[in-house]
Design an enzyme around this catalytic site. Structure first.
Site, short mmCIF file in Angstrom:
data_model
loop_
_atom_site.label_atom_id
_atom_site.label_comp_id
_atom_site.label_asym_id
_atom_site.label_seq_id
_atom_site.Cartn_x
_atom_site.Cartn_y
_atom_site.Cartn_z
N GLY A 7 -13.06 10.65 2.61
CA GLY A 7 -13.20 9.85 4.32
C GLY A 7 -14.28 9.09 4.77
O GLY A 7 -14.69 9.41 6.20
N SER A 8 -15.24 9.12 4.48
CA SER A 8 -15.71 8.06 4.88
C SER A 8 -15.62 6.57 5.66
O SER A 8 -16.09 5.91 6.13
CB SER A 8 -17.21 7.41 3.96
OG SER A 8 -16.86 7.23 2.47
N ASN A 9 -14.82 5.64 4.79
CA ASN A 9 -13.88 5.06 5.71
C ASN A 9 -12.62 4.99 7.05
O ASN A 9 -13.26 3.80 7.37
CB ASN A 9 -13.20 3.90 4.24
CG ASN A 9 -14.23 3.31 3.45
OD1 ASN A 9 -14.60 1.85 4.37
ND2 ASN A 9 -13.67 3.05 2.97
N MET A 85 -5.63 8.10 -2.95
CA MET A 85 -5.36 7.59 -4.45
C MET A 85 -4.07 7.84 -5.42
O MET A 85 -4.24 7.78 -6.66
CB MET A 85 -6.32 9.02 -4.65
CG MET A 85 -7.74 9.31 -4.31
SD MET A 85 -8.37 7.52 -4.51
CE MET A 85 -8.65 7.13 -6.19
N ARG A 86 -2.69 7.94 -4.81
CA ARG A 86 -1.87 7.41 -4.81
C ARG A 86 -0.64 6.35 -4.56
O ARG A 86 -1.80 5.36 -3.67
CB ARG A 86 -0.81 8.58 -4.28
CG ARG A 86 -1.00 10.38 -4.70
CD ARG A 86 -0.13 11.72 -3.79
NE ARG A 86 -0.57 12.31 -4.02
CZ ARG A 86 -0.51 13.90 -4.76
NH1 ARG A 86 0.21 13.53 -4.96
NH2 ARG A 86 -0.96 14.70 -4.70
N ASN A 102 -5.53 -2.60 2.15
CA ASN A 102 -5.96 -1.22 1.46
C ASN A 102 -7.39 -1.76 1.33
O ASN A 102 -7.78 -2.90 1.74
CB ASN A 102 -5.37 -0.80 0.46
CG ASN A 102 -6.18 -0.37 -0.99
OD1 ASN A 102 -6.82 0.80 -0.54
ND2 ASN A 102 -6.79 0.25 -2.17
N HIS A 104 -10.56 -1.94 -1.72
CA HIS A 104 -10.79 -1.47 -2.83
C HIS A 104 -12.26 -2.06 -3.15
O HIS A 104 -12.67 -2.82 -2.54
CB HIS A 104 -9.65 -2.27 -3.56
CG HIS A 104 -10.28 -2.54 -5.30
ND1 HIS A 104 -9.39 -0.59 -5.77
CD2 HIS A 104 -10.73 -3.42 -5.62
CE1 HIS A 104 -9.00 -1.32 -7.16
NE2 HIS A 104 -10.37 -2.30 -7.19
#
Length: 210
Positions: A7-9, A85-86, A102, A104
Site C-alpha cells: 500500500g505504498s502508493n 494484483m487481479r 492504474n 504500472h
C-alpha cells in the site's frame, strides 16, 4: 481505491488527498487480501477498508458484482488501482468505463504484465520508469495519462531499481490523478492529450447534457 499488498502508493495518494492536493477524496479502500498492510494504512488515514469476497481464482475476481455494489453504495466516481494484483473484467470495466486508473512500473508499452521491473533489469535497459494509464480490457494497454523515467545506473541491483521506480511512482501517481481529474483533456485514436476537450465527464453530468 483497489489494492492488494503493502500500500505504498495508497499512502502517497492518501497523504496528497489529506492536503487537498488530489482533486478529490478517497472514499474507501477495497482489498482482496486479508491482513494486507494496506488495510492498516487505510485505517490510520480514516479511510473505510473493505474486503469483499474474491472467490476461487487467484488472478481475477470470481464475481465482481459485490465489488461493484460496494463502490456504488459509496457513490464512488473514479477507481484508482494501487498495486491491485487481479485483472478486472466486464462488470467493473463497463460500469466504470474510462474512469479507472492504474500505475504500472515500466514505461509502457514496454514490459507489460507481472514483474515489470525485473523484466527491464534483466534486459539491461538503461532507462525504465512508471506509467499512469486508463484501464481497459487489454492488459496495461489503455491510454497513457503520464510517465516518468528512471535511470538504471551501472552497478544498480534489482533492489536498487525497484526502490527508485517505487519512489518515482509515489510522486507521479498523485500528480497524474490530480491532472486527469482537474484539467481538460481529450482522447483521439487512443491517445490522451491534455489542454483541450472536456476532460473527465461523470455519467451524471453526461446524462444532464444528453
Amino acid at each position: 481505491m483497489l489494492a492488494s499488498g503493502n500500500g505504498s502508493n495508497f499512502e502517497a495518494l492518501a497523504n496528497t488527498a489529506a492536503r487537498d492536493g488530489l482533486g478529490g477524496s478517497i472514499v474507501a479502500l477495497v482489498c482482496d487480501t486479508p491482513g494486507a498492510p494496506v488495510l492498516d494504512r487505510a485505517r490510520r488515514h480514516g479511510v473505510e477498508a473493505l474486503l469483499p469476497p474474491t472467490g476461487r481464482f487467484r488472478t481475477r475476481l470470481e464475481d465482481e458484482r459485490p465489488w461493484l455494489a460496494a463502490l456504488r453504495a459509496r457513490r464512488v466516481d473514479v477507481v484508482l488501482l494501487a498495486g491491485f494484483m487481479r485483472r478486472l473484467h466486464a462488470t467493473l470495466l463497463e460500469a466504470y468505463a474510462g474512469r479507472i486508473l492504474n500505475i504500472h512500473p515500466s514505461l509502457l508499452p514496454a514490459f507489460p504484465g507481472l514483474d515489470a521491473i525485473r523484466q527491464a533489469w534483466r534486459r539491461g535497459v538503461r532507462v525504465t520508469g512508471c506509467t499512469v494509464h486508463v484501464v481497459e480490457a487489454a492488459l496495461d494497454a489503455g491510454p497513457i495519462v503520464a510517465q516518468a523515467p528512471v535511470e538504471v545506473r551501472d552497478g544498480d541491483t534489482l533492489a536498487d531499481v525497484e526502490a527508485h521506480v517505487h519512489e518515482t511512482e509515489h510522486t507521479l501517481y498523485p500528480w497524474a490523478v490530480r491532472r486527469w481529474l482537474a484539467e481538460p483533456w481529450t482522447l483521439q485514436d487512443g491517445r490522451l492529450e491534455f489542454g483541450r476537450g472536456s476532460g473527465l465527464v461523470l455519467p451524471e453530468a453526461e446524462a444532464a447534457h444528453g
